[in-house]
Scaffold this motif. Structure first.
Motif, PDB file in Angstrom:
ATOM      1  N   THR A   1      14.070  57.038  15.915  1.00 47.57           N
ATOM      2  CA  THR A   1      13.696  58.040  16.917  1.00 47.57           C
ATOM      3  C   THR A   1      13.645  57.444  18.316  1.00 47.57           C
ATOM      4  OG1 THR A   1      12.386  59.231  15.252  1.00 47.57           O
ATOM      5  CG2 THR A   1      11.954  59.743  17.554  1.00 47.57           C
ATOM      6  N   LEU A   2      13.192  56.190  18.410  1.00 45.30           N
ATOM      7  CA  LEU A   2      13.109  55.515  19.705  1.00 45.30           C
ATOM      8  C   LEU A   2      14.442  54.913  20.130  1.00 45.30           C
ATOM      9  CD1 LEU A   2       9.633  53.781  19.251  1.00 45.30           C
ATOM     10  CD2 LEU A   2      10.143  55.796  20.647  1.00 45.30           C
ATOM     11  N   GLY A   3      15.450  55.020  19.279  1.00 47.68           N
ATOM     12  CA  GLY A   3      16.788  54.563  19.641  1.00 47.68           C
ATOM     13  C   GLY A   3      17.084  53.109  19.353  1.00 47.68           C
ATOM     14  N   PHE A   4      16.220  52.429  18.602  1.00 49.99           N
ATOM     15  CA  PHE A   4      16.442  51.012  18.298  1.00 49.99           C
ATOM     16  C   PHE A   4      17.384  50.815  17.107  1.00 49.99           C
ATOM     17  CE2 PHE A   4      12.179  50.843  20.353  1.00 49.99           C
ATOM     18  CZ  PHE A   4      12.538  50.067  21.437  1.00 49.99           C
ATOM     19  N   VAL A   5      17.553  51.848  16.311  1.00 51.82           N
ATOM     20  CA  VAL A   5      18.413  51.760  15.131  1.00 51.82           C
ATOM     21  C   VAL A   5      19.436  52.887  15.176  1.00 51.82           C
ATOM     22  CG1 VAL A   5      18.489  51.961  12.615  1.00 51.82           C
ATOM     23  CG2 VAL A   5      16.635  50.688  13.698  1.00 51.82           C
ATOM     24  N   GLN A   6      20.692  52.531  14.979  1.00 47.68           N
ATOM     25  CA  GLN A   6      21.768  53.514  14.880  1.00 47.68           C
ATOM     26  C   GLN A   6      22.251  53.545  13.432  1.00 47.68           C
ATOM     27  OE1 GLN A   6      22.580  55.356  17.583  1.00 47.68           O
ATOM     28  NE2 GLN A   6      21.038  54.207  18.751  1.00 47.68           N
ATOM     29  N   TYR A   7      22.621  54.698  12.957  1.00 52.87           N
ATOM     30  CA  TYR A   7      23.056  54.799  11.561  1.00 52.87           C
ATOM     31  C   TYR A   7      24.036  55.943  11.393  1.00 52.87           C
ATOM     32  CZ  TYR A   7      19.728  58.666  11.469  1.00 52.87           C
ATOM     33  OH  TYR A   7      19.063  59.829  11.743  1.00 52.87           O
ATOM     34  N   ASP A   8      24.754  55.873  10.288  1.00 55.39           N
ATOM     35  CA  ASP A   8      25.712  56.915   9.929  1.00 55.39           C
ATOM     36  C   ASP A   8      24.998  57.936   9.039  1.00 55.39           C
ATOM     37  OD1 ASP A   8      27.732  58.465   8.727  1.00 55.39           O
ATOM     38  OD2 ASP A   8      29.183  56.826   8.871  1.00 55.39           O
ATOM     39  N   VAL A   9      24.894  59.164   9.501  1.00 52.26           N
ATOM     40  CA  VAL A   9      24.180  60.207   8.756  1.00 52.26           C
ATOM     41  C   VAL A   9      24.775  60.376   7.359  1.00 52.26           C
ATOM     42  CG1 VAL A   9      23.623  62.674   8.694  1.00 52.26           C
ATOM     43  CG2 VAL A   9      23.499  61.414  10.852  1.00 52.26           C
ATOM     44  N   LYS A  10      26.083  60.280   7.257  1.00 51.13           N
ATOM     45  CA  LYS A  10      26.756  60.464   5.971  1.00 51.13           C
ATOM     46  C   LYS A  10      26.328  59.392   4.971  1.00 51.13           C
ATOM     47  CE  LYS A  10      29.728  63.305   4.144  1.00 51.13           C
ATOM     48  NZ  LYS A  10      29.365  64.726   3.993  1.00 51.13           N
ATOM     49  N   VAL A  11      26.169  58.167   5.464  1.00 47.64           N
ATOM     50  CA  VAL A  11      25.743  57.064   4.591  1.00 47.64           C
ATOM     51  C   VAL A  11      24.326  57.325   4.079  1.00 47.64           C
ATOM     52  CG1 VAL A  11      25.164  54.609   4.510  1.00 47.64           C
ATOM     53  CG2 VAL A  11      27.249  55.361   5.665  1.00 47.64           C
ATOM     54  N   ILE A  12      23.447  57.780   4.954  1.00 44.25           N
ATOM     55  CA  ILE A  12      22.063  58.057   4.551  1.00 44.25           C
ATOM     56  C   ILE A  12      22.027  59.202   3.549  1.00 44.25           C
ATOM     57  CG2 ILE A  12      19.778  58.768   5.363  1.00 44.25           C
ATOM     58  CD1 ILE A  12      20.652  55.902   6.100  1.00 44.25           C
ATOM     59  N   GLU A  13      22.841  60.230   3.760  1.00 42.78           N
ATOM     60  CA  GLU A  13      22.899  61.352   2.822  1.00 42.78           C
ATOM     61  C   GLU A  13      23.376  60.908   1.443  1.00 42.78           C
ATOM     62  OE1 GLU A  13      25.382  64.245   4.693  1.00 42.78           O
ATOM     63  OE2 GLU A  13      23.786  65.003   6.006  1.00 42.78           O
ATOM     64  N   THR A  14      24.143  59.839   1.400  1.00 43.89           N
ATOM     65  CA  THR A  14      24.586  59.276   0.117  1.00 43.89           C
ATOM     66  C   THR A  14      23.509  58.391  -0.495  1.00 43.89           C
ATOM     67  OG1 THR A  14      26.894  59.308   0.852  1.00 43.89           O
ATOM     68  CG2 THR A  14      26.360  57.863  -1.003  1.00 43.89           C
ATOM     69  N   LEU A  15      22.825  57.618   0.350  1.00 40.60           N
ATOM     70  CA  LEU A  15      21.828  56.669  -0.145  1.00 40.60           C
ATOM     71  C   LEU A  15      20.574  57.360  -0.688  1.00 40.60           C
ATOM     72  CD1 LEU A  15      22.006  53.795   2.504  1.00 40.60           C
ATOM     73  CD2 LEU A  15      22.806  53.750   0.129  1.00 40.60           C
ATOM     74  N   ILE A  16      20.189  58.496  -0.113  1.00 43.16           N
ATOM     75  CA  ILE A  16      18.966  59.175  -0.562  1.00 43.16           C
ATOM     76  C   ILE A  16      19.046  59.564  -2.041  1.00 43.16           C
ATOM     77  CG2 ILE A  16      17.602  61.298  -0.315  1.00 43.16           C
ATOM     78  CD1 ILE A  16      17.808  60.939   2.718  1.00 43.16           C
ATOM     79  N   PRO A  17      20.110  60.257  -2.496  1.00 44.73           N
ATOM     80  CA  PRO A  17      20.180  60.540  -3.938  1.00 44.73           C
ATOM     81  C   PRO A  17      20.299  59.285  -4.802  1.00 44.73           C
ATOM     82  CG  PRO A  17      22.171  61.298  -2.820  1.00 44.73           C
ATOM     83  CD  PRO A  17      21.187  60.940  -1.759  1.00 44.73           C
TER      84      PRO A  17
END
Length: 200
Positions: free
Chosen positions: A63-79
């Motif tokens: 949220t503070l902008g210190f970490v960038q990530y690929d939303v698609k990767v996170i959507e895969t990692l959660i399940p």
């Protein structure tokens, strides 16, 4: 004014997790709680708090902008986190009697908490997209982050309380076997995880 902001984000955090649209996180909590009964509530609170510590960290950093990530990767990692939790439940249950399962948990007390915290890191990134949309261009939303995380924690505690109460009814009033309860709940959660994974 600031208290009003705190209350607003507290409610937003609570209803972000206590919401059927957050079904991926709800299913994860279901899988996390599956091996435990109402008498284990202290262990469950510790697990949920470990999960909160993990997701609070990445939620703040993203949220503070210190970490960038690929939303698609996170959507895969959660399940994947859900599926791994379910498989761990099934593996432990398949090793033998509940007594042995309980003894293993007492010896490896830190392992489930560590896994919950690690999986929380991933789920926190999932929360951050929603929170960043709410915050807009605020650069240092410390109070908002604190309130949102606290709201999420309260929502999670309510959810796991409901899960443990349902488990109590199934195990003690309907006299289901604890092993069967764990396998059915974990199997259902794993099924949802597979569907989410295929759709990611």
């Amino acid at each position: 004014m600031r208290m009003s902001v705190f209350q607003t984000y507290l409610k937003l955090g609570f209803f972000h997790i206590f919401n059927l649209q957050a079904y991926d996180h709800l299913v994860f909590l279901l899988a996390l709680c599956a091996p435990y009964v109402l008498a284990d509530w202290r262990r469950v609170v510790a697990l949920v708090t470990s999960f909160t510590v993990g997701h609070s960290l990445t939620l703040a950093l993203a949220t503070l902008g210190f970490v960038q990530y690929d939303v698609k990767v996170i959507e895969t990692l959660i399940p994947i986190t859900i599926l791994l939790t379910c498989l761990l439940n099934m593996r432990q249950t398949g090793r033998g009697q509940e007594r042995r399962l309980d003894r293993q948990r007492s010896v490896l007390l830190a392992l489930p908490n560590l896994l919950a915290a690690i999986f929380g890191l991933i789920h926190g990134l999932g929360f951050s997209s929603y929170l960043r949309e709410l915050l807009g261009r605020q650069s240092r939303p410390v109070l908002e982050l604190l309130a949102f995380n606290l709201g999420v924690e309260l929502g999670q505690l309510l959810i796991v309380s409901i899960i443990l109460l349902i488990g109590f009814v199934v195990l003690h009033l309907l006299h289901a076997a604890r092993r069967d309860w764990i396998l059915v709940v974990s199997g259902a959660a794993a099924g949802v995880a597979v569907v989410l994974l295929l759709g990611a």
